[in-house]
Design a protein around this motif. Sequence first.
Motif, PDB file in Angstrom:
ATOM      1  N   TRP B 146      44.565  38.491  54.801  1.00  0.00           N
ATOM      2  CA  TRP B 146      44.305  38.393  56.832  1.00  0.00           C
ATOM      3  C   TRP B 146      42.108  39.294  57.218  1.00  0.00           C
ATOM      4  O   TRP B 146      41.400  38.209  57.577  1.00  0.00           O
ATOM      5  N   LEU B 147      42.256  39.530  55.640  1.00  0.00           N
ATOM      6  CA  LEU B 147      40.859  39.698  55.491  1.00  0.00           C
ATOM      7  C   LEU B 147      40.019  38.340  55.761  1.00  0.00           C
ATOM      8  O   LEU B 147      39.163  38.469  56.434  1.00  0.00           O
ATOM      9  N   ALA B 148      40.295  37.544  54.941  1.00  0.00           N
ATOM     10  CA  ALA B 148      39.805  36.671  54.514  1.00  0.00           C
ATOM     11  C   ALA B 148      39.767  35.853  55.811  1.00  0.00           C
ATOM     12  O   ALA B 148      38.728  35.273  56.111  1.00  0.00           O
ATOM     13  N   ASP B 149      41.629  35.028  56.268  1.00  0.00           N
ATOM     14  CA  ASP B 149      41.425  34.726  57.189  1.00  0.00           C
ATOM     15  C   ASP B 149      39.811  35.260  58.581  1.00  0.00           C
ATOM     16  O   ASP B 149      39.875  34.765  59.397  1.00  0.00           O
ATOM     17  N   HIS B 150      40.435  36.532  58.761  1.00  0.00           N
ATOM     18  CA  HIS B 150      39.713  37.352  60.073  1.00  0.00           C
ATOM     19  C   HIS B 150      38.072  37.469  59.894  1.00  0.00           C
ATOM     20  O   HIS B 150      37.311  37.758  60.791  1.00  0.00           O
ATOM     21  N   LEU B 171      48.556  33.033  46.962  1.00  0.00           N
ATOM     22  CA  LEU B 171      46.715  32.359  47.598  1.00  0.00           C
ATOM     23  C   LEU B 171      46.710  31.704  47.099  1.00  0.00           C
ATOM     24  O   LEU B 171      46.311  30.682  47.674  1.00  0.00           O
ATOM     25  N   TYR B 172      47.507  30.863  45.893  1.00  0.00           N
ATOM     26  CA  TYR B 172      47.360  29.140  45.877  1.00  0.00           C
ATOM     27  C   TYR B 172      47.635  28.257  47.607  1.00  0.00           C
ATOM     28  O   TYR B 172      46.676  27.839  47.596  1.00  0.00           O
ATOM     29  N   GLN B 173      48.603  28.512  48.153  1.00  0.00           N
ATOM     30  CA  GLN B 173      48.843  28.405  48.915  1.00  0.00           C
ATOM     31  C   GLN B 173      47.866  28.331  49.896  1.00  0.00           C
ATOM     32  O   GLN B 173      47.836  27.344  50.963  1.00  0.00           O
ATOM     33  N   ALA B 174      46.863  29.468  50.925  1.00  0.00           N
ATOM     34  CA  ALA B 174      46.117  29.898  50.759  1.00  0.00           C
ATOM     35  C   ALA B 174      44.916  29.228  50.865  1.00  0.00           C
ATOM     36  O   ALA B 174      44.110  28.047  51.912  1.00  0.00           O
ATOM     37  N   GLY B 178      43.093  25.991  52.973  1.00  0.00           N
ATOM     38  CA  GLY B 178      41.373  25.615  53.263  1.00  0.00           C
ATOM     39  C   GLY B 178      40.639  27.641  53.267  1.00  0.00           C
ATOM     40  O   GLY B 178      39.808  27.010  53.299  1.00  0.00           O
ATOM     41  N   LEU B 179      41.569  27.959  52.572  1.00  0.00           N
ATOM     42  CA  LEU B 179      40.744  29.304  52.562  1.00  0.00           C
ATOM     43  C   LEU B 179      40.145  29.514  51.295  1.00  0.00           C
ATOM     44  O   LEU B 179      40.547  28.531  50.480  1.00  0.00           O
ATOM     45  N   ASP B 180      39.098  30.070  51.092  1.00  0.00           N
ATOM     46  CA  ASP B 180      37.592  29.703  49.952  1.00  0.00           C
ATOM     47  C   ASP B 180      38.518  30.713  49.050  1.00  0.00           C
ATOM     48  O   ASP B 180      38.436  32.668  49.007  1.00  0.00           O
ATOM     49  N   VAL B 181      39.357  30.401  47.804  1.00  0.00           N
ATOM     50  CA  VAL B 181      39.569  31.738  47.100  1.00  0.00           C
ATOM     51  C   VAL B 181      39.380  31.368  45.405  1.00  0.00           C
ATOM     52  O   VAL B 181      39.756  30.036  45.215  1.00  0.00           O
ATOM     53  N   ARG B 182      38.914  31.943  45.064  1.00  0.00           N
ATOM     54  CA  ARG B 182      38.108  31.457  43.228  1.00  0.00           C
ATOM     55  C   ARG B 182      39.182  32.316  42.452  1.00  0.00           C
ATOM     56  O   ARG B 182      39.073  33.518  42.560  1.00  0.00           O
ATOM     57  N   VAL B 183      39.606  31.546  41.129  1.00  0.00           N
ATOM     58  CA  VAL B 183      39.858  32.334  39.736  1.00  0.00           C
ATOM     59  C   VAL B 183      38.628  33.012  39.114  1.00  0.00           C
ATOM     60  O   VAL B 183      37.386  31.980  39.010  1.00  0.00           O
TER      61      VAL B 183
END
Lengths: 73, 434
Positions: B146-150, B171-174, B178-183
């Motif tokens: 939610w935080l990443a989206d908003h 998180l992978y699906q997010a 298109g969300l910016d998720v990094r390992v």
Amino acid sequence: MCLAIPARVCEVLGNNMVKVEITGVVREADTSLLSEEVKEGDYVLVHTGFCISKLDEEQAKEDLKLWDELLLE
Amino acid sequence: MIKKRNIFLKESSLKKRSYIKKGKRNRSKRKFRGEKGRVIYAKLEIGKNNKIYEKKRKGKQEGKKVKDITPKYRNKEAVKRLTEKIRDEAKKIDRNVTIMHVCGTHEHDIVKAGIRALLPKNVELIAGPGCPTCCVSALDIDEVLWLADHHNLTITTFGDMMRVPSSNESLYQAQARGLDVRVVYSISDAVNLARTHPELDVLFFSVGFETTSCITAAEVLRVDLPNFSIYSSHKLVPPAMKLLLQRDDIEFHGFIAPGHVSTIIGSNPYEFIPREFHFPVSVGGFEPVDILLSIYSLLKQIRTDSPIVSNDYKRYVKPEGNVAAIKAMEEAFVVSEVRWRGLGTWPLSGSEISDDYAHIDAKKRFSIPKLEGKDLHSKCRCDEVLIGKTKPQECPLFMKACRPDHPVGACMVSHEGTCNVAATYGSFLEELQE
């Protein structure tokens, strides 16, 4: 996650950083959470880039001696 | 006479020459001409090189001394004799004994080494809530998403977290939508990302027990970046052990305390268990002999009815723990209630960032609305697997809908998760037991 890996210190870089070797892979690790000094050749537990504990070599040897006694009982 | 090929050597290349490194010619003082016509003495260079070479060799020898110890913790003979001793103790006890460990790495190493197959019939090992990613509530992941989206945040987290299911997506699906998720490997990598990319607003999703929270604490105390915040979902082991002891739906007779958590907190925080609950504890290491030794120590305590906290991982665990790390945790965090997957909110078993560092706490920096979510998908029994009440094989989804390549429940994701371990090594073990 709580998977800490025993690694050997191969270089002390200063500024609380050391280079450690984990089964052939060399990477930097932070020693700011260790109260004792580390030097080249020491074994440390590395968890997510931080050294969290130093192997007590004397204790390890003592443990093994105790085991031998226990197993010979 | 100076050979031609040696005349135009650069000083640096001179150092690299292997014959010089090996020190074959270090007895004769040979003259070489350096690049700028400066005469350099090979012996000097060799001497310098020899010193470095010797220093390295010394380091290797020191390492070897310790390396010689490790195979002893996997020694076949020691394992055999310890197993016999465990069988003797178990015979004397003459009733069923269940031992619980609370560490994902313990479960992994126990199953991988086939330790359950070595134990007598009346001794059973069960896995408690020890895998940090399995314990993370779906609501926590929902809130991070939610935080990443908003707020257009870049999520950074450990690789283990990527496939853990939330209420709707992982998180992978997010990341795929298109969300910016990094390992990242370490929180320091996330801090570096924020430092080198001031245009990004970086959120570090921090999970784990004391082993990880002390490291997060160290960063909380020193980082001061406007574009970096932390979402803490940290949990504490000793309060969780207490809550497990207070439940009457699981019956067990001894605890193997997690070795790596104990390198941080020490063995003292477990002292309340024998004192208040008259219950044995052994702080265990991770090599096969370490684990068997812990089991032996617990059986002995159970037989003699004299529960104590026995430190069986002395080479890394001190009674007082890592004082610097505990201090950092005390300063950066406050003890709070926390959500456990499928188990509801447990009091005083989590760590929240203290008010002094509110500027770095994502929960305080942004106001998060109350979200509705569900921890368990239908038929998933992760909640019971987490506390050792159900074996992975007893779950109706195990290796059917829920597999390591397609996890439905959180316990199937990480290599420390009970279901994932059972899926990876299980069939092999069944063959072994037959």
